[in-house]
Design a protein around this motif. Sequence first.
Motif, PDB file in Angstrom:
ATOM      1  N   PHE A  23      11.671   9.194  -4.776  1.00  0.00           N
ATOM      2  CA  PHE A  23      10.747   8.110  -5.090  1.00  0.00           C
ATOM      3  C   PHE A  23      11.485   6.783  -5.212  1.00  0.00           C
ATOM      4  O   PHE A  23      11.055   5.762  -4.654  1.00  0.00           O
ATOM      5  N   ILE A  24      12.598   6.769  -5.913  1.00  0.00           N
ATOM      6  CA  ILE A  24      13.378   5.538  -6.094  1.00  0.00           C
ATOM      7  C   ILE A  24      13.926   5.046  -4.755  1.00  0.00           C
ATOM      8  O   ILE A  24      13.852   3.847  -4.448  1.00  0.00           O
ATOM      9  N   PHE A  25      14.461   5.958  -3.924  1.00  0.00           N
ATOM     10  CA  PHE A  25      14.948   5.546  -2.607  1.00  0.00           C
ATOM     11  C   PHE A  25      13.816   4.992  -1.748  1.00  0.00           C
ATOM     12  O   PHE A  25      13.990   4.003  -1.029  1.00  0.00           O
ATOM     13  N   GLY A  26      12.655   5.625  -1.804  1.00  0.00           N
ATOM     14  CA  GLY A  26      11.509   5.133  -1.042  1.00  0.00           C
ATOM     15  C   GLY A  26      11.093   3.738  -1.479  1.00  0.00           C
ATOM     16  O   GLY A  26      10.801   2.877  -0.650  1.00  0.00           O
ATOM     17  N   ILE A  27      11.088   3.487  -2.788  1.00  0.00           N
ATOM     18  CA  ILE A  27      10.743   2.162  -3.307  1.00  0.00           C
ATOM     19  C   ILE A  27      11.773   1.133  -2.856  1.00  0.00           C
ATOM     20  O   ILE A  27      11.428   0.025  -2.425  1.00  0.00           O
ATOM     21  N   ILE A  28      13.049   1.492  -2.923  1.00  0.00           N
ATOM     22  CA  ILE A  28      14.116   0.562  -2.533  1.00  0.00           C
ATOM     23  C   ILE A  28      14.026   0.222  -1.048  1.00  0.00           C
ATOM     24  O   ILE A  28      14.087  -0.951  -0.659  1.00  0.00           O
ATOM     25  N   PHE A  29      13.863   1.233  -0.193  1.00  0.00           N
ATOM     26  CA  PHE A  29      13.808   0.973   1.251  1.00  0.00           C
ATOM     27  C   PHE A  29      12.544   0.214   1.636  1.00  0.00           C
ATOM     28  O   PHE A  29      12.584  -0.675   2.500  1.00  0.00           O
ATOM     29  N   THR A  30      11.428   0.536   1.015  1.00  0.00           N
ATOM     30  CA  THR A  30      10.191  -0.172   1.332  1.00  0.00           C
ATOM     31  C   THR A  30      10.262  -1.628   0.878  1.00  0.00           C
ATOM     32  O   THR A  30       9.859  -2.538   1.612  1.00  0.00           O
ATOM     33  N   THR A  31      10.792  -1.864  -0.303  1.00  0.00           N
ATOM     34  CA  THR A  31      10.957  -3.238  -0.789  1.00  0.00           C
ATOM     35  C   THR A  31      11.945  -4.002   0.091  1.00  0.00           C
ATOM     36  O   THR A  31      11.739  -5.180   0.396  1.00  0.00           O
ATOM     37  N   GLY A  32      13.010  -3.330   0.515  1.00  0.00           N
ATOM     38  CA  GLY A  32      13.979  -3.968   1.407  1.00  0.00           C
ATOM     39  C   GLY A  32      13.363  -4.337   2.746  1.00  0.00           C
ATOM     40  O   GLY A  32      13.595  -5.439   3.263  1.00  0.00           O
ATOM     41  N   ALA A  33      12.564  -3.438   3.316  1.00  0.00           N
ATOM     42  CA  ALA A  33      11.909  -3.741   4.590  1.00  0.00           C
ATOM     43  C   ALA A  33      10.944  -4.904   4.445  1.00  0.00           C
ATOM     44  O   ALA A  33      10.869  -5.778   5.314  1.00  0.00           O
ATOM     45  N   MET A  34      10.210  -4.948   3.338  1.00  0.00           N
ATOM     46  CA  MET A  34       9.278  -6.041   3.109  1.00  0.00           C
ATOM     47  C   MET A  34      10.034  -7.363   2.943  1.00  0.00           C
ATOM     48  O   MET A  34       9.631  -8.391   3.497  1.00  0.00           O
ATOM     49  N   GLY A  35      11.141  -7.343   2.221  1.00  0.00           N
ATOM     50  CA  GLY A  35      11.933  -8.558   2.028  1.00  0.00           C
ATOM     51  C   GLY A  35      12.553  -9.061   3.319  1.00  0.00           C
ATOM     52  O   GLY A  35      12.538 -10.262   3.598  1.00  0.00           O
ATOM     53  N   VAL A  36      13.085  -8.147   4.124  1.00  0.00           N
ATOM     54  CA  VAL A  36      13.682  -8.549   5.400  1.00  0.00           C
ATOM     55  C   VAL A  36      12.605  -9.105   6.330  1.00  0.00           C
ATOM     56  O   VAL A  36      12.817 -10.104   7.015  1.00  0.00           O
ATOM     57  N   SER A  37      11.443  -8.473   6.329  1.00  0.00           N
ATOM     58  CA  SER A  37      10.349  -8.962   7.159  1.00  0.00           C
ATOM     59  C   SER A  37       9.953 -10.383   6.756  1.00  0.00           C
ATOM     60  O   SER A  37       9.787 -11.254   7.619  1.00  0.00           O
ATOM     61  N   MET A  38       9.829 -10.616   5.474  1.00  0.00           N
ATOM     62  CA  MET A  38       9.474 -11.965   5.015  1.00  0.00           C
ATOM     63  C   MET A  38      10.574 -12.970   5.351  1.00  0.00           C
ATOM     64  O   MET A  38      10.290 -14.093   5.770  1.00  0.00           O
ATOM     65  N   PHE A  39      11.824 -12.557   5.188  1.00  0.00           N
ATOM     66  CA  PHE A  39      12.944 -13.437   5.492  1.00  0.00           C
ATOM     67  C   PHE A  39      12.966 -13.812   6.972  1.00  0.00           C
ATOM     68  O   PHE A  39      13.171 -14.973   7.323  1.00  0.00           O
ATOM     69  N   PHE A  86       0.831  -1.204   0.000  1.00  0.00           N
ATOM     70  CA  PHE A  86       0.000   0.000   0.000  1.00  0.00           C
ATOM     71  C   PHE A  86       0.866   1.254   0.000  1.00  0.00           C
ATOM     72  O   PHE A  86       0.560   2.239  -0.679  1.00  0.00           O
ATOM     73  N   PHE A  87       1.944   1.229   0.745  1.00  0.00           N
ATOM     74  CA  PHE A  87       2.827   2.388   0.799  1.00  0.00           C
ATOM     75  C   PHE A  87       3.521   2.620  -0.542  1.00  0.00           C
ATOM     76  O   PHE A  87       3.655   3.757  -0.991  1.00  0.00           O
ATOM     77  N   ILE A  88       3.944   1.547  -1.198  1.00  0.00           N
ATOM     78  CA  ILE A  88       4.538   1.676  -2.541  1.00  0.00           C
ATOM     79  C   ILE A  88       3.503   2.232  -3.514  1.00  0.00           C
ATOM     80  O   ILE A  88       3.809   3.087  -4.343  1.00  0.00           O
ATOM     81  N   GLY A  89       2.261   1.775  -3.416  1.00  0.00           N
ATOM     82  CA  GLY A  89       1.199   2.299  -4.261  1.00  0.00           C
ATOM     83  C   GLY A  89       0.944   3.779  -4.011  1.00  0.00           C
ATOM     84  O   GLY A  89       0.764   4.561  -4.961  1.00  0.00           O
ATOM     85  N   TRP A  90       0.938   4.180  -2.750  1.00  0.00           N
ATOM     86  CA  TRP A  90       0.743   5.592  -2.430  1.00  0.00           C
ATOM     87  C   TRP A  90       1.900   6.434  -2.969  1.00  0.00           C
ATOM     88  O   TRP A  90       1.673   7.517  -3.516  1.00  0.00           O
ATOM     89  N   MET A  91       3.139   5.948  -2.792  1.00  0.00           N
ATOM     90  CA  MET A  91       4.289   6.699  -3.319  1.00  0.00           C
ATOM     91  C   MET A  91       4.210   6.832  -4.830  1.00  0.00           C
ATOM     92  O   MET A  91       4.529   7.896  -5.379  1.00  0.00           O
ATOM     93  N   THR A  92       3.798   5.775  -5.504  1.00  0.00           N
ATOM     94  CA  THR A  92       3.680   5.827  -6.961  1.00  0.00           C
ATOM     95  C   THR A  92       2.599   6.829  -7.379  1.00  0.00           C
ATOM     96  O   THR A  92       2.815   7.636  -8.283  1.00  0.00           O
ATOM     97  N   TRP A  93       1.449   6.791  -6.707  1.00  0.00           N
ATOM     98  CA  TRP A  93       0.376   7.734  -7.013  1.00  0.00           C
ATOM     99  C   TRP A  93       0.838   9.170  -6.767  1.00  0.00           C
ATOM    100  O   TRP A  93       0.585  10.065  -7.568  1.00  0.00           O
ATOM    101  N   TYR A  94       1.514   9.389  -5.648  1.00  0.00           N
ATOM    102  CA  TYR A  94       1.995  10.728  -5.312  1.00  0.00           C
ATOM    103  C   TYR A  94       3.007  11.216  -6.351  1.00  0.00           C
ATOM    104  O   TYR A  94       2.964  12.360  -6.782  1.00  0.00           O
ATOM    105  N   TYR A  95       3.897  10.342  -6.764  1.00  0.00           N
ATOM    106  CA  TYR A  95       4.902  10.738  -7.751  1.00  0.00           C
ATOM    107  C   TYR A  95       4.266  11.025  -9.106  1.00  0.00           C
ATOM    108  O   TYR A  95       4.646  11.989  -9.781  1.00  0.00           O
TER     109      TYR A  95
END
Length: 166
Positions: free
Chosen positions: A143-159, A115-124
């Motif tokens: 925007f790119i840094f936000g996508i990278i950090f959010t994806t990283g947090a999601m990946g670490v959480s899943m791991f 949802f946060f990635i979607g909001w960032m994309t809409w905002y951008y």
Amino acid sequence: MTIILLAGIVFTIILLTKQREFASVSFVTNISGKFQRSTLSNNYWIAGGFLFSANAALFALAFVILFFLPYGSTFGLLLCIPLSLITWLVFNEMWNGSFKDKVKMVCIGNSFFLFFIGWMTWYYLNLEPAYPGDDMFMAWIGFIFGIIFTTGAMGVSMFVILRKNR
């Protein structure tokens, strides 16, 4: 800023490699032990909702620290990364259901990041220059840094949550 970012990455890698030792810390086992006797430990909808709320609360804490405290990025790295990992370790340790339901719980809980990635994309996509000739490149970098950090947090959480307990 680069040094702080590198320190955060190294700190996260150290915490991830030592997560089995952190999982056996007494307060993690005490907290997860209290949740194991509730419906939170085997109902993936309820656990996923709590994980969603925990991710949202951790994000809000990081946002407040980053933007409202002086030297917030340093303090945020020292507080929010271990707090997030400990929270995800508690969710890993408390789960009593099947692995398939655990995956469902993680997908529901980590949908906050989607949802946060979607909001960032809409905002951008709806971002307009503040004045004629405004450089939108810095907005793209953010925007790119936000996508990278959010994806990283999601990946670490899943791991962390989907690893085997023993």
